[in-house]
Design an enzyme around this catalytic site. Sequence first.
Site, PDB file in Angstrom:
ATOM      1  N   HIS A 103       0.664  47.647 -17.918  1.00 26.55           N
ATOM      2  CA  HIS A 103      -0.788  47.805 -17.953  1.00 26.55           C
ATOM      3  C   HIS A 103      -1.380  48.218 -16.615  1.00 26.55           C
ATOM      4  O   HIS A 103      -2.579  48.030 -16.379  1.00 26.55           O
ATOM      5  CB  HIS A 103      -1.452  46.502 -18.447  1.00 26.55           C
ATOM      6  N   ALA A 154       5.632  27.641 -16.080  1.00 26.62           N
ATOM      7  CA  ALA A 154       6.716  28.506 -15.590  1.00 26.62           C
ATOM      8  C   ALA A 154       7.081  28.182 -14.146  1.00 26.62           C
ATOM      9  O   ALA A 154       8.248  28.291 -13.757  1.00 26.62           O
ATOM     10  CB  ALA A 154       6.274  29.966 -15.701  1.00 26.62           C
ATOM     11  N   THR A 184       2.855  34.348 -21.793  1.00 26.72           N
ATOM     12  CA  THR A 184       2.013  35.284 -22.543  1.00 26.72           C
ATOM     13  C   THR A 184       1.708  34.727 -23.926  1.00 26.72           C
ATOM     14  O   THR A 184       2.560  34.154 -24.584  1.00 26.72           O
ATOM     15  CB  THR A 184       2.675  36.686 -22.652  1.00 26.72           C
TER      16      THR A 184
HETATM   17  C1  BV8 Z   1      -2.782  50.671 -27.385  1.00 23.35           C
HETATM   18  C2  BV8 Z   1      -5.010  45.432 -18.294  1.00 23.35           C
HETATM   19  C3  BV8 Z   1      -2.520  52.638 -28.648  1.00 23.35           C
HETATM   20  C4  BV8 Z   1      -6.468  45.426 -17.989  1.00 23.35           C
HETATM   21  C5  BV8 Z   1      -4.785  44.662 -20.597  1.00 23.35           C
HETATM   22  C6  BV8 Z   1      -8.112  48.007 -32.679  1.00 23.35           C
HETATM   23  C7  BV8 Z   1      -8.632  49.058 -31.949  1.00 23.35           C
HETATM   24  C8  BV8 Z   1      -8.007  49.545 -30.820  1.00 23.35           C
HETATM   25  C9  BV8 Z   1      -6.816  48.978 -30.404  1.00 23.35           C
HETATM   26  C10 BV8 Z   1      -6.317  47.930 -31.150  1.00 23.35           C
HETATM   27  C11 BV8 Z   1      -6.935  47.440 -32.276  1.00 23.35           C
HETATM   28  N1  BV8 Z   1      -6.182  46.411 -32.754  1.00 23.35           N
HETATM   29  C12 BV8 Z   1      -5.115  46.237 -31.968  1.00 23.35           C
HETATM   30  C13 BV8 Z   1      -5.174  47.161 -31.010  1.00 23.35           C
HETATM   31  C14 BV8 Z   1      -4.243  47.355 -29.962  1.00 23.35           C
HETATM   32  C15 BV8 Z   1      -4.783  46.652 -28.725  1.00 23.35           C
HETATM   33  C16 BV8 Z   1      -4.613  45.159 -28.897  1.00 23.35           C
HETATM   34  O1  BV8 Z   1      -3.493  44.684 -28.880  1.00 23.35           O
HETATM   35  N2  BV8 Z   1      -5.731  44.426 -29.059  1.00 23.35           N
HETATM   36  C17 BV8 Z   1      -5.625  42.990 -29.219  1.00 23.35           C
HETATM   37  C18 BV8 Z   1      -6.846  42.319 -28.563  1.00 23.35           C
HETATM   38  C19 BV8 Z   1      -5.534  42.683 -30.708  1.00 23.35           C
HETATM   39  N3  BV8 Z   1      -3.948  47.152 -27.684  1.00 23.35           N
HETATM   40  C20 BV8 Z   1      -4.362  48.196 -26.968  1.00 23.35           C
HETATM   41  O2  BV8 Z   1      -5.446  48.705 -27.055  1.00 23.35           O
HETATM   42  C21 BV8 Z   1      -3.305  48.763 -26.031  1.00 23.35           C
HETATM   43  N4  BV8 Z   1      -3.218  50.189 -26.232  1.00 23.35           N
HETATM   44  O3  BV8 Z   1      -2.469  49.994 -28.319  1.00 23.35           O
HETATM   45  O4  BV8 Z   1      -2.769  52.056 -27.404  1.00 23.35           O
HETATM   46  C22 BV8 Z   1      -3.855  52.705 -29.334  1.00 23.35           C
HETATM   47  C23 BV8 Z   1      -4.815  53.513 -28.801  1.00 23.35           C
HETATM   48  C24 BV8 Z   1      -6.043  53.624 -29.476  1.00 23.35           C
HETATM   49  C25 BV8 Z   1      -6.281  52.892 -30.642  1.00 23.35           C
HETATM   50  C26 BV8 Z   1      -5.296  52.035 -31.151  1.00 23.35           C
HETATM   51  C27 BV8 Z   1      -4.071  51.927 -30.481  1.00 23.35           C
HETATM   52  C28 BV8 Z   1      -3.693  48.496 -24.591  1.00 23.35           C
HETATM   53  C29 BV8 Z   1      -3.609  47.014 -24.337  1.00 23.35           C
HETATM   54  C30 BV8 Z   1      -3.694  46.770 -22.831  1.00 23.35           C
HETATM   55  C31 BV8 Z   1      -5.040  46.204 -22.487  1.00 23.35           C
HETATM   56  N5  BV8 Z   1      -5.046  45.840 -21.054  1.00 23.35           N
HETATM   57  N6  BV8 Z   1      -4.717  44.396 -19.281  1.00 23.35           N
HETATM   58  C32 BV8 Z   1      -6.894  44.172 -17.314  1.00 23.35           C
HETATM   59  O5  BV8 Z   1      -6.057  43.327 -16.972  1.00 23.35           O
HETATM   60  O6  BV8 Z   1      -8.122  44.054 -17.093  1.00 23.35           O
HETATM   61  S1  BV8 Z   1      -4.456  43.438 -21.695  1.00 23.35           S
HETATM   62  C33 BV8 Z   1      -4.510  41.960 -20.903  1.00 23.35           C
HETATM   63  O7  BV8 Z   1      -4.697  40.966 -21.889  1.00 23.35           O
HETATM   64  C34 BV8 Z   1      -3.217  41.569 -20.238  1.00 23.35           C
HETATM   65  O8  BV8 Z   1      -2.595  42.640 -19.596  1.00 23.35           O
HETATM   66  C35 BV8 Z   1      -2.385  40.980 -21.340  1.00 23.35           C
HETATM   67  O9  BV8 Z   1      -1.695  41.980 -22.023  1.00 23.35           O
HETATM   68  C36 BV8 Z   1      -3.464  40.433 -22.232  1.00 23.35           C
HETATM   69  C37 BV8 Z   1      -3.646  38.951 -21.964  1.00 23.35           C
HETATM   70  O10 BV8 Z   1      -2.569  38.351 -22.547  1.00 23.35           O
HETATM   71  P1  BV8 Z   1      -1.673  37.344 -21.709  1.00 23.35           P
HETATM   72  O11 BV8 Z   1      -1.139  38.013 -20.514  1.00 23.35           O
HETATM   73  O12 BV8 Z   1      -0.733  36.776 -22.682  1.00 23.35           O
HETATM   74  O13 BV8 Z   1      -2.683  36.247 -21.188  1.00 23.35           O
HETATM   75  P2  BV8 Z   1      -3.401  35.132 -22.054  1.00 23.35           P
HETATM   76  O14 BV8 Z   1      -4.493  34.596 -21.211  1.00 23.35           O
HETATM   77  O15 BV8 Z   1      -3.694  35.686 -23.424  1.00 23.35           O
HETATM   78  O16 BV8 Z   1      -2.292  34.022 -22.270  1.00 23.35           O
HETATM   79  C38 BV8 Z   1      -1.820  33.306 -21.176  1.00 23.35           C
HETATM   80  C39 BV8 Z   1      -0.628  32.515 -21.688  1.00 23.35           C
HETATM   81  O17 BV8 Z   1      -0.044  31.833 -20.578  1.00 23.35           O
HETATM   82  C40 BV8 Z   1      -1.002  31.462 -22.717  1.00 23.35           C
HETATM   83  O18 BV8 Z   1      -0.057  31.512 -23.773  1.00 23.35           O
HETATM   84  C41 BV8 Z   1      -0.851  30.144 -21.940  1.00 23.35           C
HETATM   85  O19 BV8 Z   1      -0.412  29.097 -22.762  1.00 23.35           O
HETATM   86  C42 BV8 Z   1       0.206  30.517 -20.945  1.00 23.35           C
HETATM   87  N7  BV8 Z   1       0.191  29.735 -19.701  1.00 23.35           N
HETATM   88  C43 BV8 Z   1      -0.868  29.150 -19.082  1.00 23.35           C
HETATM   89  N8  BV8 Z   1      -0.441  28.555 -17.941  1.00 23.35           N
HETATM   90  C44 BV8 Z   1       0.905  28.780 -17.857  1.00 23.35           C
HETATM   91  C45 BV8 Z   1       1.305  29.533 -18.966  1.00 23.35           C
HETATM   92  N9  BV8 Z   1       2.574  29.926 -19.161  1.00 23.35           N
HETATM   93  C46 BV8 Z   1       3.486  29.556 -18.249  1.00 23.35           C
HETATM   94  N10 BV8 Z   1       3.181  28.833 -17.145  1.00 23.35           N
HETATM   95  C47 BV8 Z   1       1.903  28.429 -16.916  1.00 23.35           C
HETATM   96  N11 BV8 Z   1       1.621  27.710 -15.832  1.00 23.35           N
END
Ligand code: BV8
Length: 251
Positions: free
Chosen positions: A126, A238, A195
Amino acid sequence: MNEPAFPPLLIDHLRKAVDVAVLTGAGVSAESGVPTFRDAQTGLWNRYRPEDLATPQAFRRDPKLVWEWYAWRRELVLGVSPNPAHTALAEMERQLERRGRRFTLITQNVDNLHGKAGSSNIIELHGNIQRTRCFDEGTLVESWPDTGETPPRCPACGGWLRPDVVWFGEMLPQQALEAAWEAARVCQVFFSVGTSGLVEPAASLPVAALQAGAIVVEVNPAETPLTPHAHFSLQGPAGQILPQLVQAVWE
Ligand code: BV8
């Protein structure tokens, strides 16, 4: 006798693995003090959802707001250090490579902390918040004149500058994504660390590894959609689990 900290079968798989792949998310940086996406955004930003700011539509609608959100995050991550989870992953890479094995780190994070921790074979799915590119041309821009405008302007074409990250609805960098699929397909052990597994296509990488016959290990204090499918679910932070695992396997 103390319970072994880790299942002997997991230790055995890791000692035998020729290719190991790791997918990380925001949770791996949580113990560095970087808020995850699922946490409420701290301070100024708690009234926005990341999905509402990290999109090209949001940027076109309010480029100043989106640029300032990233400037705030850039400053935040510049002020923090890698935590023991990052350093354990860098150590895992060293331990495997000195034995002629291969290690691939695939990250969803844009905070540059894996690089700071010494990891080298990193796939940034990303992008990286420390890089800036022209919104119109897509070219990376290292420096720009301070005209007092926010966002700043591209010195070449005058268009807006933006962070070099992948927003929702944007395609991932093709080469990075292909390398990530390949790493997931060829590895014997695939880790999913910190994640929630909600964002595609990153969330499908552990599934691809499973389907290719890899042992999948999840490291997360909470359950995720992957948990029921993982061979090993190491529930905890982690920053505690990974250093202990590296020590148990290789030291
Ligand atoms: C794509 C960069 C093709 C920016 C990020 C409808 C319309 C359009 C698109 C979609 C749609 N439906 C689905 C999609 C696809 C969409 C998507 O997946 N949406 C989701 C919301 C459903 N994906 C996209 O758009 C991707 N592109 O598909 O292109 C396309 C094109 C056009 C149309 C359709 C498809 C692009 C996705 C990338 C977005 N950019 N980041 C920025 O950072 O500002 S995403 C961003 O959020 C992160 O990079 C990461 O991927 C995500 C967050 O997730 P996590 O990293 O898992 O973090 P989170 O907070 O959720 O979880 C933390 C975890 O850690 C928890 O589980 C917690 O328990 C745990 N934790 C906490 N403490 C600890 C721990 N673990 C270990 N140790 C600890 N101490």
